[in-house]
Design an enzyme around this catalytic site. Structure first.
Site, PDB file in Angstrom:
ATOM      1  NE  ARG A   1      -4.383  -1.032  10.254  1.00 35.33           N
ATOM      2  CZ  ARG A   1      -3.329  -0.531  10.861  1.00 35.33           C
ATOM      3  NH1 ARG A   1      -3.226  -0.586  12.040  1.00 35.33           N
ATOM      4  NH2 ARG A   1      -2.286  -0.514  10.020  1.00 35.33           N
TER       5      ARG A   1
ATOM      6  CE  LYS B   1      -2.193  -1.011   3.737  1.00 41.56           C
ATOM      7  NZ  LYS B   1      -1.712  -2.184   4.258  1.00 41.56           N
TER       8      LYS B   1
ATOM      9  NE  ARG C   1       7.654  -3.813   6.889  1.00 43.15           N
ATOM     10  CZ  ARG C   1       6.324  -3.533   6.885  1.00 43.15           C
ATOM     11  NH1 ARG C   1       5.589  -3.442   5.843  1.00 43.15           N
ATOM     12  NH2 ARG C   1       5.353  -3.853   7.881  1.00 43.15           N
TER      13      ARG C   1
ATOM     14  NE  ARG D   1       2.238  -6.241  11.899  1.00 40.92           N
ATOM     15  CZ  ARG D   1       3.299  -6.210  11.247  1.00 40.92           C
ATOM     16  NH1 ARG D   1       4.461  -6.844  11.626  1.00 40.92           N
ATOM     17  NH2 ARG D   1       3.274  -5.214  10.399  1.00 40.92           N
TER      18      ARG D   1
ATOM     19  NE  ARG E   1       7.350  -1.877  12.123  1.00 38.05           N
ATOM     20  CZ  ARG E   1       5.982  -1.707  11.448  1.00 38.05           C
ATOM     21  NH1 ARG E   1       5.782  -0.426  10.600  1.00 38.05           N
ATOM     22  NH2 ARG E   1       5.245  -2.539  11.273  1.00 38.05           N
TER      23      ARG E   1
END
Ligand SMILES: [Zn+2]
Length: 218
Positions: A92, A13, A131, A175, A164
């Site tokens: 969300r 996104k 990432r 998640r 992260r």
């Protein structure tokens, strides 16, 4: 034109939003950025959000919605020539979605398109675990798919990149599960309104951008 980018974490996104901003007259409303901005500038809304976050609680929907409208109204005031507003990471929940519809109506506007990123779970996991993010400016990289010019260093501001804490495989799966349980409802909600457009999130950023432009006619 108001567009929602809907998809699981790691679906692309943010990457698509950046491409749209580079090539079109567009601005992005990303809840992560809004929280960071309001907290570091110690705005009234930011301080309220921080209280919840410091306690480890989720920021309630009403406050998130207030923060989003605050950002939206600033954009409308300052950049009236911008013709695409991209919502990234919001809504969300179904409560957030109906609050968004209500607020749009009050402003004589509407959500025009919802772009849904259709993507396989295995690809997502590979993307997220590779990432690396910049703790200073929020820029995102991937060790294989989108490496920084200098290993471990942010291209934009030169800060050392980090992984992260929640970008490990177990947390990612968790998640995705949470996301799926919340979003399947949103997909139906927007499908019923006839404004949902599916995009193949497994494609390259260029192909995703092309499909976006084709399907939305922008
Ligand atoms: Zn940076």
């Amino acid at each position: 034109m108001n567009i929602i980018l809907l998809g699981p974490p790691g679906a692309g996104k943010g990457t698509l939003a950046n491409k749209i901003k580079e090539n079109k007259n567009a601005v992005q409303i990303a809840t992560g950025d809004i929280f960071r901005y309001n907290i570091s500038n110690e705005t009234e809304l930011g301080l309220r959000a921080k209280e919840y976050m410091d306690k480890g609680d989720l920021v309630p929907d009403e406050l998130t919605v207030d923060l989003v409208w605050d950002a939206f109204d600033k954009i409308e005031k300052n950049n009236s020539q911008d013709n695409i507003v991209l919502f990234d990471g919001f809504p969300r929940t179904i409560d957030q979605a109906s609050a968004l519809d209500k607020g749009m109506e009050e402003r004589g506007q509407q959500i025009d398109h919802v772009v849904y990123f259709d993507i396989d779970e295995e690809i997502l996991i590979h993307r997220i675990t590779g990432r690396r993010v910049c703790p200073n400016c929020g820029a995102t990289f991937h060790i294989e798919n989108n490496p920084p010019k200098l290993e471990g260093i942010c291209d934009v501001c030169g800060t050392k990149l980090i992984q992260r804490n929640d970008d490990n495989e177990e947390t990612v799966k968790n998640r995705i599960d949470i996301y799926k349980s919340q979003t399947s409802v949103l997909i139906d909600y927007y499908k019923d309104k006839g404004i949902l457009i599916s995009i193949d999130g497994a494609n390259s950023p260029e192909e995703v951008f092309e499909e976006f432009c084709d399907k939305l006619g922008v």
